[in-house]
Design an enzyme around this catalytic site. Structure first.
Site, PDB file in Angstrom:
ATOM      1  N   CYS B  83       0.834  -1.214   0.000  1.00  0.00           N
ATOM      2  CA  CYS B  83       0.000   0.000   0.000  1.00  0.00           C
ATOM      3  C   CYS B  83       0.862   1.255   0.000  1.00  0.00           C
ATOM      4  O   CYS B  83       0.346   2.356  -0.180  1.00  0.00           O
ATOM      5  CB  CYS B  83      -0.933   0.018   1.198  1.00  0.00           C
ATOM      6  N   HIS B 330      -9.308   4.025  -1.667  1.00  0.00           N
ATOM      7  CA  HIS B 330      -7.977   3.439  -1.451  1.00  0.00           C
ATOM      8  C   HIS B 330      -7.647   2.400  -2.533  1.00  0.00           C
ATOM      9  O   HIS B 330      -7.713   1.198  -2.309  1.00  0.00           O
ATOM     10  CB  HIS B 330      -7.955   2.811  -0.051  1.00  0.00           C
TER      11      HIS B 330
END
Lengths: 383, 383
Positions: B83, B330
């Protein structure tokens, strides 16, 4: 940018390694490189890898390895340029150290491929091609290379047996490399009788996959006071179209041409001064195309370097001196670092029976995709 | 290293985008950034992405995008730090330009996640954790964060409702961001009644995945003669153990502490001078831990910044001003670049209703794994 030197190397034997996980082989190569460099840690780790997400269900790979190698609190990132990931990892590490951002860095290449069924590996390898416009049509990586090889034979009038010397030389050289995947001499007859995979590519045209990890430790050259230093004299990356069908000339590796020209320029040398060339012989045809694009032979003539014995360790342009992808093995994302480790071994004079006499300048060229990303490094021994 | 400035930004709306492939959204963001920068191409492309190999069966992603964006012959590589890939991509681009190796570069973050079944996406996300020692035990990423949140509530005596302001602020801010995934105001009551996912994390503690791409165009600052420049004043990456169970204190993001301290030092500022902070609110608990590790609140007190209204655009420490991971969305490997694009928008004064008054210095922090790799950038508006 400041000059950067390689002070440590490490590698694992390429094999079907069912006893160690990807983190274990990676840590093994790192610890060997640290020991060789005489260092306890490094400020950064740049991991070249292509398929751990698919084959090991492990992303965040650089973190996993950093952690398990006991490298605390360092910068860490994974670099993916398909089969060119290893060379690209050194290039990223180089920019971090050359820029002054880091004082030391490890470049690691690692791939674990043999825990899966071959058809899963073939599908994973095909992810380096265009998923929508090549793979959807049924093309695998070997299929792509077969099309290129067939075209080469047609255009320039060579027959399949003419490619044999590239495979024979690689296998002969690997006999003296304890880290190589295959230790088996082959003859012209073996080559000609070998099982066909994707016409005209047969088993002995193709490199074997494997599990392997290799590492390099780099520092600013100015920090060294040794009499002998291995410097990174040239480093360049260039790209071509991803899909082979988008190229005006599929038989010319334009990214190899551009990245080698840039590396020659940086190093202040030409092809005539390269003592050893670890090229990306994923298939015999790729050796030929690389030699041509890098200026060692004219168009359609690269194959002569094999036929004339120029590619032998004692020849004019020694290639695959430790076995190359063909016999040392091709653990995809690790390959580029193996090539560089081997050039360092040559420049250090550690190659025994396949030592290139008085090797001072070596080149390694790593290819991602069927010529899409090509990274070229030139190393020089000083002193 | 020479100073580097951001002169172009581009982003796509984060959504379930079933009409465009990963290459198309990537090219869209790149073309917007090129247009914003007033440039036709760049010398390098650094692509942050985590899961294209698994979810799109496409590796060699940077090549695919380079090719389809019409960026001929440039250097191109993919960066994976889970991430944290987006922030890591800017950092790689920065080192290439700051070192003098390249004169311009694009940093792109891209992820395409919604073409697959949610259970496949959950499994793919879990590849950011330790496959052998976390995932094998049945832990998903949300499960890991739930354990951390529960421990935090136990240690410091907070109740679940105390986390509500972080989600409410993010959703309120996203109302004014046309690129955000969610346009839906939420109340404290909505937050408390929301469906439980992994106790104590409920749906409104968690950020939604999505398809998205964002891009930044950077050049050496010395080449600019504009009155106003957005400079990269600080850039640092730090790591912690990959597995949460290996940390002596799982409630302290030590990599956030170290990377923010280094970035503060480079930029010559402290937390008190940060006008806007785009943090990595994958879950409400991560906002709290980030604020504490970066020096905006004492241990166990980060939650007070939500309760006291300090995190609002008009507050002392404005966060998630464009919606954050929680409401902007996200798209994993793209998130770090979205954060940076949004900080640039704040420094340019382009944020309308959620504009932080007179924002001069902004920080973006991108987290890979559950705190394993953390990349912090500080941007400064000059002039």
């Amino acid at each position: 940018m400041r000059e950067v030197a390689i002070i440590g190397i490490g590698q694992t034997k390429i094999e079907e390694n069912w006893n160690q996980s990807i983190r274990e082989i990676a840590v093994d190569a790192i610890h060997k490189a640290l020991k060789d460099a005489g260092r306890a840690s490094a400020e950064g780790l740049f991991v070249g890898n292509m398929m751990s997400g698919i084959l090991d269900m492990q992303n965040n790979l650089s973190m996993l390895i950093t952690d398990h190698a006991g490298l605390k609190n360092i910068e860490s990132v994974k670099i993916d340029a398909a089969c060119g990931s290893g060379g690209a990892a050194l290039r990223s590490a180089l920019m971090a150290v050359a820029s002054g951002e880091l004082q030391s860095a490890l470049a690691l290449g690692v791939e674990k491929m043999t825990d899966r069924h071959p058809h899963e590996v073939t599908a994973a390898l095909a992810t380096a091609a265009d998923a929508d416009f090549e793979v959807e049509m049924g093309l695998t990586f070997i299929g792509l290379n077969a099309l290129i090889m067939r075209r080469y034979m047609y255009e320039f009038g060579w027959k399949h047996a003419d490619f044999a010397p590239f495979a024979i030389n690689a296998h002969a050289n690997a006999m003296h490399n304890p880290y190589a995947r295959l230790h088996q001499r082959i003859s012209t007859e073996d080559f000609e009788k070998s099982a066909m995979i994707a016409t005209p590519i047969n088993l002995l045209d193709a490199s074997p996959i494997g599990d392997g990890a290799a590492a390099l430790y780099i520092v600013p050259a100015e920090t060294l006071h040794d009499n002998t230093r291995i410097l990174i004299a040239g480093s360049a990356s260039a790209t071509d179209t991803l899909a082979t069908h988008d190229r005006t000339d599929p038989l010319f590796l334009s990214a190899a041409y551009r990245s080698s020209q840039e590396a020659y320029k940086q190093a202040g040398v030409g092809p005539g001064e390269i003592d050893v060339f670890e090229l990306h012989d994923a298939f015999t045809i790729m050796s030929v195309l690389s030699l041509e694009a890098c200026g060692f032979a004219g168009r359609g003539q690269g194959i002569c370097l094999g036929l004339d014995g120029d590619i032998l360790p004692t020849g004019r342009v020694p290639i695959t001196t430790r076995g190359g992808l063909k016999a040392r093995g091709h653990p995809v994302g690790a390959t580029g670092v193996y090539q560089l480790v081997e050039v360092v071994q040559q420049l250090r004079g550690e190659c025994g029976d396949t030592q290139v006499p008085d090797a001072h300048i070596g080149m390694a060229q790593n290819i991602g995709g069927s010529g899409a990303t090509i990274v070229t490094h030139i190393l020089k021994r000083e002193g």
